[in-house]
Design an enzyme around this catalytic site. Structure first.
Site, mmCIF file in Angstrom:
data_model
loop_
_atom_site.group_PDB
_atom_site.id
_atom_site.type_symbol
_atom_site.label_atom_id
_atom_site.label_comp_id
_atom_site.label_asym_id
_atom_site.label_seq_id
_atom_site.Cartn_x
_atom_site.Cartn_y
_atom_site.Cartn_z
ATOM 1 C CD GLU A 80 -3.498 -0.748 0.177
ATOM 2 O OE1 GLU A 80 -2.801 -0.496 -0.522
ATOM 3 O OE2 GLU A 80 -4.323 -1.164 0.556
ATOM 4 C CG HIS A 98 -4.655 0.967 5.025
ATOM 5 N ND1 HIS A 98 -6.066 1.213 4.924
ATOM 6 C CD2 HIS A 98 -4.024 -0.822 4.547
ATOM 7 C CE1 HIS A 98 -6.309 -0.093 4.149
ATOM 8 N NE2 HIS A 98 -5.351 -1.218 4.018
ATOM 9 C CG HIS A 100 -7.708 -4.346 6.629
ATOM 10 N ND1 HIS A 100 -7.419 -5.886 6.150
ATOM 11 C CD2 HIS A 100 -7.173 -3.301 5.637
ATOM 12 C CE1 HIS A 100 -6.429 -5.327 4.684
ATOM 13 N NE2 HIS A 100 -6.393 -3.868 4.729
ATOM 14 C CE1 TYR A 119 -18.248 14.793 21.388
ATOM 15 C CE2 TYR A 119 -20.709 14.192 22.076
ATOM 16 C CZ TYR A 119 -18.857 14.149 21.877
ATOM 17 O OH TYR A 119 -18.625 13.877 23.165
ATOM 18 C CG HIS A 160 -8.637 -1.770 1.424
ATOM 19 N ND1 HIS A 160 -8.330 -1.258 0.386
ATOM 20 C CD2 HIS A 160 -8.618 -2.148 2.756
ATOM 21 C CE1 HIS A 160 -6.450 -1.875 0.182
ATOM 22 N NE2 HIS A 160 -7.482 -2.107 1.491
ATOM 23 C CE1 TYR A 215 -12.919 18.335 25.151
ATOM 24 C CE2 TYR A 215 -10.742 17.653 24.289
ATOM 25 C CZ TYR A 215 -11.948 17.472 25.395
ATOM 26 O OH TYR A 215 -12.017 16.531 26.080
#
Length: 219
Positions: A80, A98, A100, A119, A160, A215
Site C-alpha cells: 500500500e 491504514h 481493516h 460528534y 477494504h 478544547y
C-alpha cells in the site's frame, strides 16, 4: 538521507512499530493486514509487507523517499505504499495509519458517507466519506482515497478499510480508533428493529468543530 539524523529515524521507526502492534492488539487488523508509516524529513518509514509486527525490531527499519525509491532497509515495503505516499504529497501529514477495522469496513460496504451519528466526526474534519473501490496497492486506489480525504483527516475505503493521518502517530491512531468506534455505534443503533438512529445536522456538527478549537489544556 543526509537531511535526516539517525536518532530521528530510530525514534520514528520505534513509533511506527509500536503503532502497528497496537492496531493488531486492539483488533483493528488481522495478521499482517493494514500498515503504518511516519515521515521524517524526506524519508517515509513504513511497515514491510507480509511481516508480523511482533517480529519487527530496531534494525528492521524500511524507508523510502517521497517518490517511492527505497533508501533504507532490505525488506520490501508494504504493497500500500502508493496510498501512504499520496497522503504525504497532498497534505502536511507526519503519520498515516491504514487498517481493516471490521466495523468501519462493514460500513464502507453500505454507505457513501458515515452517517452523523456522533460528534466524533468533527475530529476527522466532518462527515467521513467512503472512497470508491479499487484494488489494493494501485494508483487508482490512492487517487480515490485523496478525493475522499478532501478537507478531512480520515476516510473509508470501500470493501477494504480505513485511512487516517495526523501530525503524530498517536493522533493518526486516535483518529482511526474514533472512526472505528463511530462506525460500530452506527451499526449498533441501526440494528434495533423498528428504529432509526437520530443524526446530527451539519449545523450541529459545525458547532462542535468550533468548540473543539478551544478544547484541551492551554499551552
Amino acid at each position: 538521507m543526509s537531511d535526516v539524523g539517525k536518532d530521528a529515524i530510530e525514534r520514528a521507526w520505534h513509533g511506527v512499530v509500536e503503532t502497528a502492534r497496537r492496531t493488531a492488539a486492539e483488533g483493528l487488523v488481522v495478521g499482517t493486514s493494514g500498515n503504518v508509516s511516519a515521515r521524517v524529513g524526506g524519508v517515509v518509514l513504513v511497515t514491510p509487507t507480509g511481516v508480523p509486527y511482533d517480529r519487527l525490531g530496531p534494525g528492521d527499519a524500511v524507508g523510502v523517499d517521497l517518490e517511492g525509491r527505497q533508501v533504507l532497509g532490505d525488506m520490501v515495503p508494504t504493497s500500500e505504499l502508493p496510498l501512504h505516499l499520496a497522503v504525504y504529497r497532498e497534505s502536511d501529514a507526519v503519520a498515516v495509519v491504514h487498517t481493516h477495522a471490521v466495523h468501519a469496513t462493514a460500513v464502507s460496504t453500505l454507505v457513501p458517507e458515515v452517517p452523523l451519528v456522533h460528534y466524533a466526526a468533527a475530529v476527522l474534519g466532518g462527515p467521513v466519506r467512503t472512497a470508491a473501490y479499487a484494488r489494493y496497492g494501485t494508483r487508482e486506489l490512492a487517487d480515490n482515497m485523496l478525493a475522499a480525504l478532501r478537507d478531512r483527516t480520515g476516510c473509508l475505503l470501500r470493501n477494504h478499510g480505513t485511512v487516517t493521518y495526523g501530525a503524530t502517530l498517536d493522533e493518526a491512531y486516535d483518529r482511526t480508533a474514533q472512526l472505528e468506534w463511530m462506525c460500530r455505534l452506527w451499526l449498533t443503533a441501526s440494528s434495533v428493529p423498528g428504529h432509526r438512529p437520530t443524526l446530527l445536522t451539519p449545523a450541529q456538527l459545525r458547532d462542535v468543530q468550533d468548540a473543539l478549537e478551544g478544547y484541551g489544556q492551554p499551552g
